[in-house]
Design an enzyme around this catalytic site. Structure first.
Site, PDB file in Angstrom:
ATOM      1  N   ASP A 227      13.411  -7.732  51.051  1.00 56.22           N
ATOM      2  CA  ASP A 227      14.566  -8.608  50.851  1.00 56.22           C
ATOM      3  C   ASP A 227      15.520  -8.520  52.048  1.00 56.22           C
ATOM      4  O   ASP A 227      15.790  -7.429  52.570  1.00 56.22           O
ATOM      5  CB  ASP A 227      15.284  -8.174  49.570  1.00 56.22           C
ATOM      6  CG  ASP A 227      16.422  -9.089  49.195  1.00 56.22           C
ATOM      7  OD1 ASP A 227      16.171 -10.264  48.910  1.00 56.22           O
ATOM      8  OD2 ASP A 227      17.580  -8.611  49.188  1.00 56.22           O
ATOM      9  N   GLU A 279      -1.289   4.610  56.443  1.00 62.05           N
ATOM     10  CA  GLU A 279      -1.834   5.849  55.904  1.00 62.05           C
ATOM     11  C   GLU A 279      -2.602   5.619  54.602  1.00 62.05           C
ATOM     12  O   GLU A 279      -3.343   6.502  54.148  1.00 62.05           O
ATOM     13  CB  GLU A 279      -0.707   6.846  55.660  1.00 62.05           C
ATOM     14  CG  GLU A 279       0.050   7.263  56.919  1.00 62.05           C
ATOM     15  CD  GLU A 279       1.250   8.119  56.592  1.00 62.05           C
ATOM     16  OE1 GLU A 279       1.345   8.602  55.437  1.00 62.05           O
ATOM     17  OE2 GLU A 279       2.121   8.295  57.467  1.00 62.05           O
TER      18      GLU A 279
END
Length: 575
Positions: A227, A279
């Site tokens: 956002d 990751e």
């Protein structure tokens, strides 16, 4: 102009965008936005919940989507529809529990649907523990340095630190009362006063949000829609700004000069986030809500080491004009191709008037971005619906990613006659009703043709009222109607995948430009939209889909209509 496939070699094609050879799912994705409060209420309290989303996932699976994006469902006082988060690592009880969220992710995975969630990093709620601690701390303390506290600019401290204005109206600063009972410092809130901005120059804020990212990644989310992704860093010294509160460019005040948006240091944050996501397996993604112009500047958010996608608000705001629409599509593809990123396309979301309503309004209608009320000139619903179906079919034929907003597949309009006494958007209240806000596009969905809330809630309760004529737009009413908007979306999304349009090419079909059409070739599909006032003769090609399947003149493309035509051998016209 009637032609055969062989004769199409005479069509003038201008190549613009080559096929995407990268198979990553997000480069050609269709992502469906779920606004949880308004999707489906399973516990009967009038507010949608996570269990309601899980219950209806099968319906979304029939749309052949790749992922759903959930607007905020975390704990919040809901002063701004959940975008005022008080705890980033839990579920608001009104929506359910963390176990409900886990069940939703598992159910979606079983349908090969990924789950993306909203992340609101620019600001939190005044009820967040960190801000409460800042309020009780002294000026200059580590607690206050997590936010943007400043002294007033005059000796008495009565004037705010600068002249910045809130997106929702009024000043972007609120003064606090200190522990001694006296008026003290001011805190910055680019949105509502209940949404204090974080200080992203503080390393502890960055560490905290990496923790939040990992919390949800560990629970299986496929990524985050970020956002206000352009606002985290503010210019040093917080200089005054004479332009628009949202940073939109106006004469003398271009977006590039706005001190609260688009600062260069912001990209270091997203480079680090990209490393965190890398990751995890499964190609997790970041999508920026970045109101940035011009388009080549927006492309900075999606360079290979930063975000994967960003919303294309230039496309959303495009007028019903073939020249301007073509310009925006061209500029978009050129800008994003230059950095190796996919373009995304969007027509509606929870912050704007739905495109069925927008496209039915006369030009220069007041409040096109802030909702319409019963006192405003009302849209032409038939015109808006016809144009919206045509615009949607064109969008779904474009290469790149697509974002859909819940209910657009039903052709839902805004609630333009909503009584003012039920409005909840802070924009309405902060401007004293001068701006109506976004409630009209957030009305709960109609699922059935009968019932107090048309199937949204078994009890008939609904946190916002539905228009009286929505029964005919319900999913139940449209499910078996081959001419419905729902049927159009289902067919278009299936064909989009079959013909590889999301990772496809684009060449402008120049012969249709003079006829006030937008026309392009994507792989083996010729996409045409008539934005003029007279019918256009179609090539003699197999019709895959039309926005008006009930036309009685199949050889003509009428105004406000679009179609997909199939070329057996597109290589004869475009390599």
């Amino acid at each position: 102009m009637s032609t055969t496939s062989g004769e199409l070699q005479s069509l003038r094609l201008t190549p613009l965008h080559a096929r995407d050879q990268d198979p990553k799912w997000w480069r050609s994705s269709v992502i469906y936005q779920v606004y949880p409060r308004s999707f489906r209420d399973l516990d009967g309290d009038g507010v949608g919940d996570l269990a309601g989303i899980t219950a209806e996932l099968g319906q979304l699976g029939q749309l052949d989507i790749d992922a759903i994006w959930l607007s905020p469902f975390q704990p919040s006082p809901h002063r701004d529809g959940g975008y005022d988060v008080s705890d980033y690592c839990d579920v608001d009880p009104v929506f359910g529990t963390l176990e409900d969220f886990d069940a939703l992710v598992a159910a979606a995975e079983a349908l090969s649907i990924r789950v993306i969630i909203d992340l609101v990093p620019n600001h939190c709620s005044v009820e967040h523990t960190l801000f409460r601690q800042a309020l009780t701390a002294v000026p200059g303390s580590p607690e206050r340095d997590l936010f943007i506290f400043r002294d007033g600019q005059d000796p008495s401290g009565e004037l705010p630190p600068n002249n910045w204005q809130s997106h929702f109206g009024g000043p972007a600063w609120t003064r606090v009362v200190e522990a001694d009972g006296e008026p003290g410092q001011w805190y910055l809130h680019l949105f509502d006063s209940s949404q204090p901005d974080f200080n992203w120059d503080n390393e502890l804020v960055r560490v905290e949000f990496e923790r939040v990212l990992r919390f949800w990644l560990d629970r299986g989310v496929a990524g985050f829609r970020v956002d206000v992704a352009h606002a985290l860093i503010k210019a040093r010294g917080l200089p005054d700004w004479g332009g628009r509160a949202d940073g939109g460019s106006i004469p003398g005040y271009p977006f590039t000069d706005a001190p609260m948006f688009g600062q260069p240091q912001i990209h270091d944050i997203y480079r680090r986030w990209r490393e965190v996501l890398a990751e995890y397996d499964g190609e997790r993604i970041l999508c920026a809500e970045a109101s940035v112009d011009p388009l080549d500047r927006l492309a900075d958010w999606v360079r290979p080491d930063q975000m994967h996608q960003t919303f294309n608000f230039s496309y959303l705001a495009a007028p019903w004009d073939p020249t301007e629409l073509r310009r925006i599509i061209t500029s978009s593809l050129e800008a994003f191709d230059a950095v190796g990123a996919p373009t995304t396309w969007v027509l509606s979301n929870h912050d704007v008037v739905r495109h069925t309503t927008r496209l039915g309004l006369p030009e220069n209608t007041p409040r096109p971005g802030d909702g319409l009320g019963p006192e405003d000139e009302q849209p032409d619903h038939l015109l808006g619906t016809r144009r919206a179906k045509a615009a949607s079919l064109l969008m779904l034929g474009l290469p790149g990613g697509v974002y859909l907003y819940q209910g657009e597949e039903l052709g839902l309009p805004d609630h333009t006659t909503m009584p003012h006494d039920v409005r909840q958007d802070p924009t309405y209240h902060r401007t004293g009703g001068d701006r109506l806000g976004r409630d009209g596009c957030r009305v709960p969905l109609p699922w059935t043709t009968t019932g107090g809330s048309l199937g949204f809630s078994a009890t008939g309760q609904s946190w916002l009222p539905q228009p009286s004529d929505w029964s005919e737009l319900s999913r139940q009413a449209q499910r078996e109607n081959p001419a419905s908007t729902l049927s159009l979306y289902r067919a278009a999304l299936a064909l989009r995948r079959t013909h590889g349009l999301g990772c496809g090419s684009l060449a402008w079909a120049e012969d249709f430009t003079a006829r006030n059409c937008v026309g392009f070739l994507n792989n083996d599909v010729l996409v045409l939209l008539n934005m003029g006032t007279t019918a256009v003769e179609l090539p003699d090609l197999p019709v895959l889909l039309r926005s008006d399947p009930e036309t009685d003149t199949p050889y003509l493309l009428h105004p406000e209509e679009s179609t997909w035509l199939h070329l057996d051998d597109p290589a004869t016209t475009y390599p």
